[in-house]
Design a protein around this motif. Sequence first.
Motif, mmCIF file in Angstrom:
data_model
loop_
_atom_site.group_PDB
_atom_site.id
_atom_site.type_symbol
_atom_site.label_atom_id
_atom_site.label_comp_id
_atom_site.label_asym_id
_atom_site.label_seq_id
_atom_site.Cartn_x
_atom_site.Cartn_y
_atom_site.Cartn_z
ATOM 1 N N ILE A 57 0.815 -1.208 0.000
ATOM 2 C CA ILE A 57 0.000 0.000 0.000
ATOM 3 C C ILE A 57 0.853 1.263 0.000
ATOM 4 O O ILE A 57 0.586 2.215 -0.746
ATOM 5 N N GLU A 58 1.915 1.294 0.818
ATOM 6 C CA GLU A 58 2.729 2.502 0.888
ATOM 7 C C GLU A 58 3.547 2.699 -0.379
ATOM 8 O O GLU A 58 3.692 3.829 -0.872
ATOM 9 N N VAL A 85 -4.291 11.955 0.600
ATOM 10 C CA VAL A 85 -3.677 13.276 0.763
ATOM 11 C C VAL A 85 -2.192 13.114 1.063
ATOM 12 O O VAL A 85 -1.808 12.340 1.947
ATOM 13 N N ASN A 86 -1.356 13.878 0.348
ATOM 14 C CA ASN A 86 0.096 13.738 0.476
ATOM 15 C C ASN A 86 0.818 15.053 0.709
ATOM 16 O O ASN A 86 2.032 15.119 0.524
ATOM 17 N N ASN A 399 9.787 5.084 11.656
ATOM 18 C CA ASN A 399 9.264 3.761 11.998
ATOM 19 C C ASN A 399 7.759 3.669 12.163
ATOM 20 O O ASN A 399 7.207 2.571 12.145
ATOM 21 N N MET A 400 7.089 4.803 12.332
ATOM 22 C CA MET A 400 5.634 4.741 12.443
ATOM 23 C C MET A 400 5.015 4.827 11.064
ATOM 24 O O MET A 400 5.487 5.549 10.191
ATOM 25 N N SER A 401 3.960 4.074 10.898
ATOM 26 C CA SER A 401 3.319 4.018 9.594
ATOM 27 C C SER A 401 1.827 4.256 9.778
ATOM 28 O O SER A 401 1.401 5.062 10.593
ATOM 29 N N GLY A 402 1.040 3.523 9.079
ATOM 30 C CA GLY A 402 -0.407 3.634 9.236
ATOM 31 C C GLY A 402 -0.990 4.743 8.375
ATOM 32 O O GLY A 402 -0.286 5.585 7.818
ATOM 33 N N LEU A 403 -2.300 4.733 8.277
ATOM 34 C CA LEU A 403 -3.038 5.693 7.474
ATOM 35 C C LEU A 403 -4.094 6.358 8.340
ATOM 36 O O LEU A 403 -4.759 5.697 9.136
ATOM 37 N N GLY A 404 -4.233 7.669 8.193
ATOM 38 C CA GLY A 404 -5.324 8.365 8.866
ATOM 39 C C GLY A 404 -6.537 8.380 7.954
ATOM 40 O O GLY A 404 -6.456 8.874 6.822
ATOM 41 N N LEU A 442 -5.137 9.994 4.913
ATOM 42 C CA LEU A 442 -3.892 10.727 5.132
ATOM 43 C C LEU A 442 -2.729 9.750 4.982
ATOM 44 O O LEU A 442 -2.602 8.809 5.764
ATOM 45 N N GLY A 443 -1.883 9.978 3.984
ATOM 46 C CA GLY A 443 -0.771 9.056 3.728
ATOM 47 C C GLY A 443 0.401 9.332 4.654
ATOM 48 O O GLY A 443 1.467 9.765 4.196
ATOM 49 N N ASN A 444 0.222 9.067 5.959
ATOM 50 C CA ASN A 444 1.245 9.426 6.953
ATOM 51 C C ASN A 444 2.607 8.815 6.638
ATOM 52 O O ASN A 444 3.629 9.503 6.621
#
Length: 550
Positions: A57-58, A85-86, A399-404, A442-444
């Motif tokens: 995904i990323e 959103v980027n 190191n943190m990922s995830g999506l808002g 949100l593409g954190n």
Amino acid sequence: MLFIPTIFVIICLITRIITEIQKRISQNQVDAVTKTPSQVPYWVPFVGSAFSFAKDIEGTIARDRDSSGDGVISYRIGLSKYYVVNMPSLVQQIFAQKLSTLSKEKILEWFMNVTFADGHATRDEHHAFHEGHKALNMMLKDDFITEATTKTARAVETQVGSLVTSAPWPSPAEEGKDLEPWEKAGDVTFHNDGTVDANFYSLIVNYMGQIVIDMLWGKALIRNNPGLQKDLWDFDEGVHHLVTSLLAMSAAGRRAVTARTRLTKAMEEWHTAMAAVQRGDDPGPQYQDLDDVSEVMRVRVKTWVENRASAKLQGTNDVSVLWGVNVNSNKNVFWMLLQIYSRPELLSDIREEIAEYVKVSPTGECGSNGFSKLQIDVDGLCKNCPLIKASFYETMRMNMSGLGIRQVNQDLVLKESAHDATMFGKKRPQSYRIPAGSTLVLGNGTMQQDPRIFEDPDQFRPQRFIDKEGKDGSVRVNMKNLHTFGGGSYKCKGRYFAEKEMLIFAASILVMWDVGPVDCDALILPKMGLAGASRSPAADIRVRLARRYQ
């Protein structure tokens, strides 16, 4: 026999051609004040970009972001439209929106059901859930932060010497030595020279987990459920498999389901005992001593009872909090320590910076374990040590990922800032209309690795978050475009405690311990895996620890 496959191939080709044309039309709107977000082309109708997302995904978002050059790109997955959103300026606008425009209530309800198996209790017990969630607002208040950081610091002062215990024999089992739970998890091996080898990831996350869980829920929770942390990390390892239903039957997914069942049962039993104490009843023989439970968890239990929350709602939501307070902080301390220990100059500079605020007891006082006790000045550490704080921010960035994710309830217009438009190589800022009924993402993770936002994103550079101020050269640590704690109405409730907690744990270990490689010249950081909101290592790393103070 070939008719249906042939028709399918033709449909896929037509779909690809149409979606490619739509993308080119959008990309050609370079002079438009308001433009349609570029949609990523796809082949299969009703599937869209689902396969690309499932695979990487990323990586998918990063490639499509770069090819479009825009602050927003869109994807079709099934019947839904997702707008990713980027750009930092667009993120700030999203954080400023009211809940009537953007919310994540339905997404949260879905997540609680697929990940924590709440049987839709979060959805069906709407009022009770929100009242229970409000109780966590106490974590934002000064009283809680002071109580929690003080208790954590006092525990760390005496226990950091027992991160690994000392032994003059190769095998502690031969002498009947009782290891600490985190030592068992870290599979420690003792050497005659006083050094110890350990699996560093398992050692750190379990050591931190023991102290923080004891601080919030009281010592009885782990004492009565000695496998609690193993279940917690087994669950975390498979959590992304549970979210992707097709992977739930994998080995990691099955372990996560089994661990989740035990965790939920443990939290329900703890809640029942705590509720009994608050009624003035006998909590049972296993939970006679609950005086050390934090005030925030006492209030949460009281709130669940007052709002007649079901055992399912209470248990699954409390497991989510248990997971949440461990999954990011513990992992990031592991990564932060490895980054610092692998850089001798940085290690020396940080030790010099924190020496005044984290030091061995000047009176020579020892803890109950017989090892040197530390003295930690939490305020001084957090306010006057910019390099270790910046290292914390840089660790989260890497190191943190995830999506808002937000549900769009009303039509929304997002406009790029002039700065961001220039940064992305655009002639002028543009606006994007996001329609109601779609999903905003949100593409954190991808923003944190975007070289236009963070120069040399693959390099560990804490200095990027340090700003010099004034004629005296004073410095300030600024998170800038790092949004790992979220923002707006959904900003992490435990963020203030989490920052102080991570600094306390990292600084105390840096002062008390030397950490190096076992069988090579330098520490080599392991590759990153996936589990949870923060990345786990793909494989644990074996390190050698040596005590700096006896």
